[in-house]
Each structure stands twice: as C-alpha cells, then as structure tokens.
Design a protein around this motif. Structure first.
Motif, mmCIF file in Angstrom:
data_model
loop_
_atom_site.group_PDB
_atom_site.id
_atom_site.type_symbol
_atom_site.label_atom_id
_atom_site.label_comp_id
_atom_site.label_asym_id
_atom_site.label_seq_id
_atom_site.Cartn_x
_atom_site.Cartn_y
_atom_site.Cartn_z
ATOM 1 N N UNK A 402 55.943 46.167 26.142
ATOM 2 C CA UNK A 402 56.245 44.776 26.450
ATOM 3 C C UNK A 402 55.098 44.137 27.217
ATOM 4 N N UNK A 403 54.932 42.833 27.035
ATOM 5 C CA UNK A 403 53.892 42.103 27.763
ATOM 6 C C UNK A 403 54.155 42.153 29.262
ATOM 7 N N UNK A 404 53.117 42.457 29.997
ATOM 8 C CA UNK A 404 53.220 42.481 31.451
ATOM 9 C C UNK A 404 52.742 41.157 32.036
ATOM 10 N N UNK A 405 53.099 40.932 33.301
ATOM 11 C CA UNK A 405 52.714 39.711 34.003
ATOM 12 C C UNK A 405 52.027 40.068 35.314
ATOM 13 N N UNK A 406 51.067 39.252 35.700
ATOM 14 C CA UNK A 406 50.403 39.402 36.993
ATOM 15 C C UNK A 406 51.122 38.512 38.011
ATOM 16 N N UNK A 407 51.512 39.086 39.127
ATOM 17 C CA UNK A 407 52.200 38.284 40.140
ATOM 18 C C UNK A 407 51.236 37.242 40.709
ATOM 19 N N UNK A 408 51.761 36.120 41.194
ATOM 20 C CA UNK A 408 50.888 35.073 41.750
ATOM 21 C C UNK A 408 50.011 35.570 42.889
ATOM 22 N N UNK A 409 50.561 36.425 43.752
ATOM 23 C CA UNK A 409 49.768 36.917 44.877
ATOM 24 C C UNK A 409 48.652 37.842 44.393
ATOM 25 N N UNK A 425 34.271 44.160 34.015
ATOM 26 C CA UNK A 425 34.937 44.712 35.203
ATOM 27 C C UNK A 425 36.371 44.209 35.283
ATOM 28 N N UNK A 426 36.563 42.939 34.987
ATOM 29 C CA UNK A 426 37.904 42.360 35.006
ATOM 30 C C UNK A 426 38.805 43.040 33.973
ATOM 31 N N UNK A 427 38.274 43.249 32.783
ATOM 32 C CA UNK A 427 39.069 43.897 31.738
ATOM 33 C C UNK A 427 39.463 45.312 32.145
ATOM 34 N N UNK A 428 38.526 46.043 32.726
ATOM 35 C CA UNK A 428 38.832 47.403 33.173
ATOM 36 C C UNK A 428 39.898 47.414 34.264
ATOM 37 N N UNK A 429 39.831 46.441 35.176
ATOM 38 C CA UNK A 429 40.813 46.367 36.256
ATOM 39 C C UNK A 429 42.198 46.044 35.708
ATOM 40 N N UNK A 430 42.266 45.148 34.734
ATOM 41 C CA UNK A 430 43.563 44.802 34.136
ATOM 42 C C UNK A 430 44.169 46.019 33.445
ATOM 43 N N UNK A 432 43.613 49.108 34.180
ATOM 44 C CA UNK A 432 44.016 50.024 35.261
ATOM 45 C C UNK A 432 45.364 49.608 35.833
ATOM 46 N N UNK A 433 45.532 48.322 36.069
ATOM 47 C CA UNK A 433 46.792 47.808 36.619
ATOM 48 C C UNK A 433 47.956 48.055 35.661
ATOM 49 N N UNK A 434 47.701 47.886 34.371
ATOM 50 C CA UNK A 434 48.754 48.110 33.375
ATOM 51 C C UNK A 434 49.212 49.566 33.391
ATOM 52 N N UNK A 435 48.269 50.473 33.491
ATOM 53 C CA UNK A 435 48.601 51.902 33.504
ATOM 54 C C UNK A 435 49.374 52.262 34.763
ATOM 55 N N UNK A 436 48.883 51.805 35.926
ATOM 56 C CA UNK A 436 49.516 52.156 37.199
ATOM 57 C C UNK A 436 50.889 51.517 37.379
ATOM 58 N N UNK A 437 51.124 50.394 36.737
ATOM 59 C CA UNK A 437 52.404 49.692 36.911
ATOM 60 C C UNK A 437 53.540 50.350 36.144
ATOM 61 N N UNK A 438 53.219 51.287 35.266
ATOM 62 C CA UNK A 438 54.262 52.016 34.549
ATOM 63 C C UNK A 438 55.144 51.107 33.721
ATOM 64 N N UNK A 439 56.453 51.202 33.957
ATOM 65 C CA UNK A 439 57.419 50.411 33.188
ATOM 66 C C UNK A 439 57.676 49.036 33.799
ATOM 67 N N UNK A 440 57.097 48.777 34.962
ATOM 68 C CA UNK A 440 57.307 47.477 35.603
ATOM 69 C C UNK A 440 56.665 46.364 34.776
ATOM 70 N N UNK A 441 57.368 45.271 34.636
ATOM 71 C CA UNK A 441 56.838 44.132 33.882
ATOM 72 C C UNK A 441 55.852 43.348 34.737
ATOM 73 N N UNK A 442 56.203 43.145 36.012
ATOM 74 C CA UNK A 442 55.333 42.376 36.890
ATOM 75 C C UNK A 442 54.404 43.305 37.659
ATOM 76 N N UNK A 443 53.124 42.940 37.696
ATOM 77 C CA UNK A 443 52.114 43.725 38.410
ATOM 78 C C UNK A 443 51.845 43.068 39.755
ATOM 79 N N UNK A 444 52.046 43.809 40.839
ATOM 80 C CA UNK A 444 51.867 43.274 42.184
ATOM 81 C C UNK A 444 50.523 43.662 42.779
ATOM 82 N N UNK A 445 50.168 42.976 43.867
ATOM 83 C CA UNK A 445 48.840 43.130 44.450
ATOM 84 C C UNK A 445 48.603 44.512 45.069
ATOM 85 N N UNK A 446 49.680 45.254 45.373
ATOM 86 C CA UNK A 446 49.500 46.557 46.004
ATOM 87 C C UNK A 446 48.850 47.580 45.071
#
Length: 527
Positions: A402-409, A425-430, A432-446
């Motif tokens: 499913x499509x993930x979302x980046x939180x505003x913060x 660099x931005x693409x690699x970070x995104x 990375x965030x997708x992988x670390x967020x697991x099943x969560x739809x929203x990706x938070x700043x932590x």
C-alpha cells in the motif's frame, strides 16, 4: 514477445549463408528461396512488383497481375499450414509445382516460414505436369505460348534431393537463430534501458514545479528536435542520467538505441574496448570480434557519463568521432563510420579544467554545444514533497504494498535538510524510511536518519529563512513554518493552534490549503 528491432526479414536477406544458398539452389535445381511473414505475405514483394523467380513458368505466372494473385494466396495458405504442422511441409501449389516449407519460430513465437518452390518430384512428375498444362492453358490460352517447351525445362528432384533441400533450409534457419542470439548478446543491457525509458522518462514525468526546474524544462522543450551534442552539468545526484534519457525519448532518435557508459568506471584500455570494440586477436582473450558501444548505438544516442574523468588520450579519440563520425576498433585497421548523437554529463567544472590544461579545449566546445545545468536540490526545496510522493509511489509499485505517507513533521525536517547528495540521497532516504516503517502507512520523523533529524536547529526554529532575499517570499516561509510548528505542538488540533497563532480557525484552514499542510490518518480529534 519478439521485438521487431531484434530481427527482421531484411536481416535474413543480408545473411551471407542465405545469399550463398540461394545461388546454390538456383545453379543446381533452378528453384527459388522465399520468406513469408506470419500473416503469409511474401517478403520483398510489395504489391507484387519486385518478385524475380528463376523458373520460366513461375516468371510467366508472376508477370501477370491476375495469376500473380494465385501465387500470393498459395503463399498465405502454405504459411498457415506451416504454422499448424509445426515442422517440414511438402505441398503442391495452385499451378502444380512442389513446395517445401519450414516454419520459422523464435522463442516459440511463429514469425513466418521459409520455403523453396518451382520444382517437380520424380515420384509424382506426370501428375504435376498434367496439372501444369491445365493451369497454363486455362490462364494463358490467348498468349500463344509453347507449353511443352516450358514444362520440359522444369527441374525434377528425387526424394533424396528433396531431403537435401530440406537440410539446406534448416541450415538457413539455424543461421537466423544464431544471428538473433548474437544480436541479443550485444543488445540485452541497453534494450532493457530503451524499453523502460519510453514509458518512464519523458518531460512530463520529470518531477519539478520549482522555478529552477521550470527553466530546465523550457530548455529541454526547445532542444527536443535538435541533433546537437548536449552537455549536462550538475552536482552528483541531481538526475543527469534521467535528463539524458528524457532528451533521447523526446528526440527523433527515440525508436533507436539509447546506451549509457560511465567513463569514470573503467581504465583507459577497458574504456577504449568498450566504446570502440575490438577485432579478434587484438589482445589476449580477444577470441572474436566485438562491437563497441558507438557501433551498437548507430542511428541512436550514446550517453557518456562522467566525461570529465577521461584521460587526454581518450579525449583525442572522442574528439575524432565527434568531428568525423569515424573510429577504428582496437587492433583493427579499417575505419568505421557511425551516426550517433552524443549526450555527455559531468559534475566537474570543465571550463576550469580547460584553463588548467586537464581537459582539451576543442573537445569541450564540441561537447558544450548546448548546456543543460541541473540545480542542486537545496535550490528547489518546493520540489521535495513532489519527489517524496513519486519515490513513495515507486516503492509501493515495486514492492506491491500500500502507498505510504510522510507525516507533516517528518516532511518538515526533510525540507529543512540541505541534501548534499541531492535527489539520489533523497530517494535513498525515502526507501530507507519505507523499509523501517514496516506495515505502518504513515512514516514519522523518529525513523529519519540522524543527520537529517538533527538539521533542524533547536534554539532557532527559523534561522534558515533567507534574510537577504525577497521580502514576500521570506514572510510566506516564516508564516508556513510558524503554522507547521504550532500544529505539531498542538498535535494538529486546529482550534488550539489557531488560538495560539492569533488567527481564526477558518483562516488557518485556508493557509494550510495554501501551503499544502495536511496531516493524514491522524488519530487526534481536530476540534
């Protein structure tokens, strides 16, 4: 499915073995060799104008518009039967001649048949001659021809000779398959690139609403029909290769090959062999001729990345091909001519290198006919949300999630970071965030990398605002940041945030829409 560019009937006709076997069949038996495509149409016979049979009766039949139609129809029927049978087929045509055909399949895909016709067989010669007499009298009774003279000149083959003829046809098919194998070995890598860029790389698909990128788009539109050599400059990770792909796919050469070579990835000897090819015996392990990328890119586009890393001797060779369109393979003596459009890219200052004597001035001016300069990501901050959205969509598509979302913060911190590695660099970070967020739809700043999350100053939230720039833009930047900061502090409760900001809730909502500030999937009530 077989790509038309991989192999076609023109390739067949140009094979030495086909030319030679045509000659043998003509000399030995006075019979002809032909191809039909998968629809049964004779190749090399547009509207029946260029057919040149060796058999005198076939020549008579094909010179007449009405009887030639019979030949076209029988060729189509033979092709259909050949596909149905799937192996060697011996049949008789409308006039009475024998025809031997073999299906031509590539990767189990039927693309037509190869057949030899215009002969008689010993075991059935009397019946065939009688059928020929009947057909000729019916079709040419007003011509006053001497039928028996024609019939007596016809080739008659024994079944042993027919079997030998079949073997010769199989030799041709084997050579055709060998030719295709050779083509695939040379083209596999860049055919994959070419097929993908047609879908993914055009001017409309390049992300960027910033004024810096809009200027790039304007230039790309102007040069889309040009054949000029183009130099693409910019920092590492700004997307130079993507721009090169877009230039090619919007050019007149878009149906031809697009090949990429990183000039900084190979030493001089390997790079020369890769670009210009070599002949058999040119060096140890050169056991056969190899085409270089310039030859493989003929009529297409060759993208030379990191051109600033080439040595002085390689620069001389590149200058020659840019000036004259000619080169000599490694170990060869014959000059080859090609028609290739060159796109080059570098992250180095070639003009400064020219002044320092490390890059040839004449080559620089040959390359720099048109310069496309790509801005670093820090100069196109407003494109960051768009790029993130694209990268999230790509990740979702490639990983079937499913499509993930980046939180505003999280987005806030990503917009504040300077991105020295730019878009890459931005693409690699995104990712990375997708992988670390697991099943969560929203990706938070932590989940952000530490270098990014610490780039937002703790003591001065608005120190990044350009105090030397346009006043209106600076005020809008400040307003946006104050709103976003307050919303984060109030957990996106707009009623509380608007009260603290000293504006109405309706005004806050309008400003959130203006700056595209929205918290998706929030679990907090928006009171």
């Amino acid at each position: 499915m077989l790509e038309e560019t991989e192999l076609n009937f023109d390739h067949f006709e140009n094979l030495n073995v086909v030319k030679r076997l045509k000659q043998i069949m003509g000399n030995w038996w006075n019979i002809q060799l032909n191809f039909t495509d998968k629809n049964g149409y004779l190749r090399g016979v547009p509207q029946g104008k260029f057919f040149n049979p060796t058999n005198p009766i076939c020549k008579l039949i094909t010179e007449n518009n009405e009887t030639f139609k019979d030949c076209v129809n029988i060729a189509r029927n033979t092709t259909i039967k050949s596909e149905e049978v799937g192996e060697q087929l011996l049949s008789t045509c409308h006039a009475g001649f024998s025809t031997i055909s073999l299906p031509l399949k590539i990767d189990d895909e039927y693309i037509g048949c190869i057949f030899a016709d215009g002969f008689l067989i010993e075991e059935t010669v009397d019946d065939q001659k009688e059928k020929l007499r009947f057909y000729l009298r019916k079709s040419f009774h007003k011509e006053g021809i001497t039928i028996e003279d024609y019939i007596d000149s016809l080739p008659i083959l024994s079944m042993k000779e027919v079997k030998y003829l079949e073997e010769l046809l199989q030799v041709i098919i084997d050579e055709i398959l060998l030719l295709r194998k050779s083509i695939i070995e040379n083209r596999d890598d860049f055919n994959t690139i070419s097929s993908s860029i047609k879908k993914d790389w055009n001017f409309e698909n390049i992300v960027g609403k910033s004024s810096a990128m809009q200027e790039v788009f304007k230039l790309l539109t102007k040069i889309s029909d040009s054949e000029a050599t183009i130099l693409i400059t910019g920092e590492n990770g700004t997307g130079k290769e993507g721009i090169a792909k877009a230039i090619h796919i919007n050019s007149k050469r878009k149906t031809k090959n697009f090949i990429i070579q990183n000039c900084g990835a190979l030493n001089d000897n390997l790079l020369e062999t890769e670009l210009f090819g070599h002949v058999k015996g040119a060096f140890t392990n050169a056991i056969k001729d190899k085409k270089g990328l310039f030859e493989l890119a003929d009529k297409g586009t060759l993208f030379l990345d990191e051109i600033g890393d080439t040595s002085p001797s390689m620069q001389v060779k590149l200058l020659r091909i840019l000036q004259e369109g000619t080169f000599i393979p490694v170990g060869g003596v014959e000059q080859k001519q090609v028609d290739v459009r060159i796109l080059a890219a570098t992250n180095k200052n070639l003009e400064l290198m020219v002044q320092n004597g490390t890059f040839r001035e004449d080559l620089y001016y040959r390359l720099n006919v048109i310069n496309v300069k790509l801005p670093p990501l820090k100069e196109r901050v407003e494109d960051i949300p768009l790029l993130i959205k694209r990268f999230l969509e790509n990740y979702s598509k490639h990983n079937n999630v499913k499509n993930k979302k980046i939180s505003p913060s999280c987005l806030y911190l990503m917009e504040k970071y300077k991105w020295p590695g730019n878009v890459r660099e931005l693409e690699n970070e995104v990712e990375r965030l997708c992988v670390l967020s697991g099943d969560d739809i929203e990706i938070n700043e932590d989940l952000l990398s530490e270098r990014i999350s610490q780039k937002s100053p703790k003591n001065d939230e608005f120190s990044h605002i350009n105090k030397q720039g346009n006043l209106k833009d600076a005020i809008e930047d400040l307003e946006k940041e104050m709103i976003l900061t307050r919303l984060d502090l109030e957990k996106w409760n707009k009623s509380k945030a608007s009260l603290k900001l000293g504006i109405s809730r309706a005004s806050l909502i309008m400003k959130c829409e203006k700056y595209n500030l929205e918290r998706k999937n929030s679990h907090n009530k928006d009171e």
